[in-house]
Design an enzyme around this catalytic site. Structure first.
Site, short mmCIF file in Angstrom:
data_model
loop_
_atom_site.label_atom_id
_atom_site.label_comp_id
_atom_site.label_asym_id
_atom_site.label_seq_id
_atom_site.Cartn_x
_atom_site.Cartn_y
_atom_site.Cartn_z
CD GLU A 48 -2.90 -1.28 2.27
OE1 GLU A 48 -2.72 -0.57 3.29
OE2 GLU A 48 -3.87 -2.04 2.11
CB CYS A 57 -3.99 -6.41 -5.56
SG CYS A 57 -5.44 -5.40 -5.35
CD GLU A 59 -5.05 -10.79 -5.81
OE1 GLU A 59 -4.44 -9.80 -5.34
OE2 GLU A 59 -6.17 -11.15 -5.44
CB CYS A 91 -6.45 -8.57 -9.40
SG CYS A 91 -5.34 -7.52 -8.44
N1 THU Z 1 -6.12 -6.65 -1.95
C1 THU Z 1 -5.32 -7.59 -2.55
O1 THU Z 1 -4.09 -7.51 -2.47
N2 THU Z 1 -5.90 -8.60 -3.22
C2 THU Z 1 -7.25 -8.84 -3.25
O2 THU Z 1 -7.66 -9.82 -3.83
C3 THU Z 1 -8.18 -7.91 -2.57
C4 THU Z 1 -7.57 -6.67 -2.05
C5 THU Z 1 -5.48 -5.60 -1.16
C6 THU Z 1 -5.60 -4.20 -1.70
C7 THU Z 1 -5.43 -3.39 -0.43
O3 THU Z 1 -4.05 -3.27 -0.13
C8 THU Z 1 -6.07 -4.25 0.65
O4 THU Z 1 -6.09 -5.58 0.12
C9 THU Z 1 -7.49 -3.83 1.01
O5 THU Z 1 -8.28 -3.68 -0.11
#
Ligand code: THU
Length: 133
Positions: A48, A57, A59, A91
């Site tokens: 983040e 994310c 992925e 993603c």
């Molecule tokens: N996030 C992911 O990394 N993958 C997902 O499949 C859902 C969301 C992350 C984005 C953000 O850093 C946190 O989870 C909350 O949304």
């Protein structure tokens, strides 16, 4: 769908790096492990930013790492989060674009498999490079 042993191997690979997720704003740690066609497993985490919209994310970070290693063909991805969430819309697009119709394994924070599915199920009638002619 890949067999249960391979599913658990991928979940474990994601579990191993999930503690490294950088998610101080959402406190929602996610990790992914991507099984490449050559058998290698590449893992990654969400990262983040204080400018929230720049967060990436797990992925997409994982896919970028695999592509940087020269990987081009993929079999499956495990995604581990607190509650076994499915990939977000952004993603799903990138997963389908780069990896195609791979198997997806969703795990919770204890490493239990919550669901298995495929990219075609998660993103039916997908837009892809084929549409660009
Ligand atoms: N996030 C992911 O990394 N993958 C997902 O499949 C859902 C969301 C992350 C984005 C953000 O850093 C946190 O989870 C909350 O949304």
């Amino acid at each position: 769908m890949i067999d249960i042993n391979k599913q658990n191997e991928l979940i474990n690979a994601a579990m191993k790096v999930r503690e490294n997720a950088y998610a101080p704003y959402s406190n929602f740690q996610v990790a992914a492990a991507l099984l490449c066609a050559d058998g290698e497993i590449v893992s990654g985490i969400n990262m983040e930013s204080s400018s929230y919209g720049l967060s990436v994310c797990a992925e997409r970070n994982t896919i970028a790492t695999a592509v940087a290693k020269g990987k081009r063909d993929f079999i499956a991805m495990a995604i581990v989060s607190r509650n076994g969430v499915t990939p977000c819309g952004a993603c799903r697009q990138v997963l389908f674009d780069i990896c195609g119709d791979i198997d997806i394994i969703l795990g919770d924070e204890k490493g239990n498999i919550q669901d298995t599915t495929t990219m075609k199920v998660l993103l039916p009638k997908a837009f892809s490079r084929k549409d660009l002619g």
